[in-house]
Enzyme design. Structure first.
Site, short mmCIF file in Angstrom:
data_model
loop_
_atom_site.label_atom_id
_atom_site.label_comp_id
_atom_site.label_asym_id
_atom_site.label_seq_id
_atom_site.Cartn_x
_atom_site.Cartn_y
_atom_site.Cartn_z
N ASP A 150 -2.06 -0.72 6.04
CA ASP A 150 -2.32 -0.03 7.31
C ASP A 150 -3.78 0.30 7.58
OD1 ASP A 150 -2.35 2.07 5.25
OD2 ASP A 150 -2.46 3.45 6.97
N LYS A 152 -8.65 -5.02 -3.44
CA LYS A 152 -7.21 -5.25 -3.59
C LYS A 152 -6.91 -6.74 -3.55
CE LYS A 152 -5.44 -0.89 -1.63
NZ LYS A 152 -4.53 -0.29 -0.64
N THR A 194 -2.87 0.21 -4.39
CA THR A 194 -3.35 1.44 -3.76
C THR A 194 -4.76 1.81 -4.19
OG1 THR A 194 -2.85 3.81 -3.54
CG2 THR A 194 -2.29 2.77 -5.63
N GLY A 195 -5.37 2.67 -3.41
CA GLY A 195 -6.65 3.24 -3.80
C GLY A 195 -6.49 4.39 -4.76
N ASN A 203 -9.05 -0.33 3.70
CA ASN A 203 -9.08 -0.72 2.29
C ASN A 203 -7.96 -1.71 1.95
OD1 ASN A 203 -7.12 1.39 2.51
ND2 ASN A 203 -7.30 1.82 0.33
N ASP A 207 0.85 -1.18 0.00
CA ASP A 207 0.00 0.00 0.00
C ASP A 207 0.89 1.25 0.00
OD1 ASP A 207 -2.40 1.63 0.50
OD2 ASP A 207 -1.58 1.84 2.53
N ILE A 208 0.31 2.40 -0.32
CA ILE A 208 1.10 3.65 -0.36
C ILE A 208 0.93 4.48 0.91
CG2 ILE A 208 1.44 5.86 -1.50
CD1 ILE A 208 0.83 4.56 -4.15
N ASP A 209 -0.22 5.11 1.03
CA ASP A 209 -0.43 6.09 2.11
C ASP A 209 -0.49 5.41 3.48
OD1 ASP A 209 -0.80 8.65 0.53
OD2 ASP A 209 -2.28 7.37 -0.42
#
Length: 269
Positions: A219, A196, A43-44, A222, A9-11
């Protein structure tokens, strides 16, 4: 079993609270690539909000893949070929736009090209999202959205207001769509079959990778679907407490290069 695919994931995960990739995370991703592991940003965000990170991580070569829009779009990075693309219909847009108005929260729809809102007073979180993912914002009435290929819709507002709205969403919307909260001020809506987790299953199958050889690092809510399908689910120290209950491992925080620690500790060993 050696790990062959790591979804990241990114954020709140890959990048720090200052939106940066630490040198440790960069080096760990390169080590994983050198070991033949597929590192897949998952990612979203839309693809426009990921491109600069893929470039920084050198994940733009032939054989690199990216999962965006919470799994609605899976692409070959080098060729930009769509392996998976699941969109929302115009009728979906109308139903969700009406619901947002009824609930009194801001809403926007996202295509590959930009962010579209029918809110004449554009919400500050729509502006925030546009800046975050490097996409333009367009004001369009619902009637002007009929020809748009919408991949994701977001309800965005102050956390307290958004939580109040979520509590009032009719059950039929949960039956018809996948709704996931990615930030206190974001509720993301995609097609019912999108997650995902499903995207990772599809990609792993295409690459001939057994799910027993997969790992995911996330984290927030999502990320739940991908954490539930991989063999090695890793949650950030700064992650949602509810997600930590399904984690096999808890890594360090995003500000302490937790992705690098996870890759080296459980991906490369």
């Amino acid at each position: 079993m050696p790990v062959k695919l790591i979804a990241v994931d990114i954020d709140g995960t890959l990048i720090t609270s200052q939106k940066e990739i630490t040198p440790e995370v960069f080096e760990a991703v390169q080590e994983a690539k050198a070991a033949g592991i597929k590192v897949v940003i998952t990612t979203g965000r839309p693809i426009a909000g990921v491109t600069h990170l893929l470039e920084k991580l050198k994940l733009t070569e032939r054989g690199d893949y990216v999962i965006t829009f919470n799994g609605a779009l899976v692409q070959d990075v080098a060729s930009q070929e769509d392996l998976v693309k699941e969109t929302l219909s115009y009728d979906d847009y109308l139903a969700l736009e009406f619901l947002a108005r009824k609930l009194g929260v801001h809403m926007h729809a996202i295509t590959k090209e930009g962010i579209y809102t029918a809110n004449r007073n554009i919400g500050k979180y729509t502006v925030h999202e546009a800046q975050l993912v490097n996409m333009p914002v367009f004001y369009r009435t619902p009637e002007e959205m009929a020809d748009k290929e919408i991949v994701k819709i977001m309800f965005i507002d102050e956390p307290e207001l958004l939580d109040q709205a979520i509590a009032q969403i009719p059950a039929e919307f949960y039956d018809n769509y996948t709704l996931v909260k990615s930030q206190p001020f974001y509720l993301e809506v995609v097609a019912k079959t999108v997650s995902k987790g499903n995207a990772i299953i599809h990609l792993a199958d295409k690459l001939g990778i057994d799910m027993a050889d997969t790992m995911a690092i996330g984290d927030e809510e999502n990320d739940r679907a991908m954490l539930e399908v991989v063999a090695t689910p890793v949650v950030m120290e700064n992650g949602n407490p509810e997600l930590k209950k399904i984690a096999k491992y808890i890594t360090k925080s995003n500000d302490d290069s937790g992705v690098a620690y996870a890759i080296r500790k459980w991906g490369l060993n």
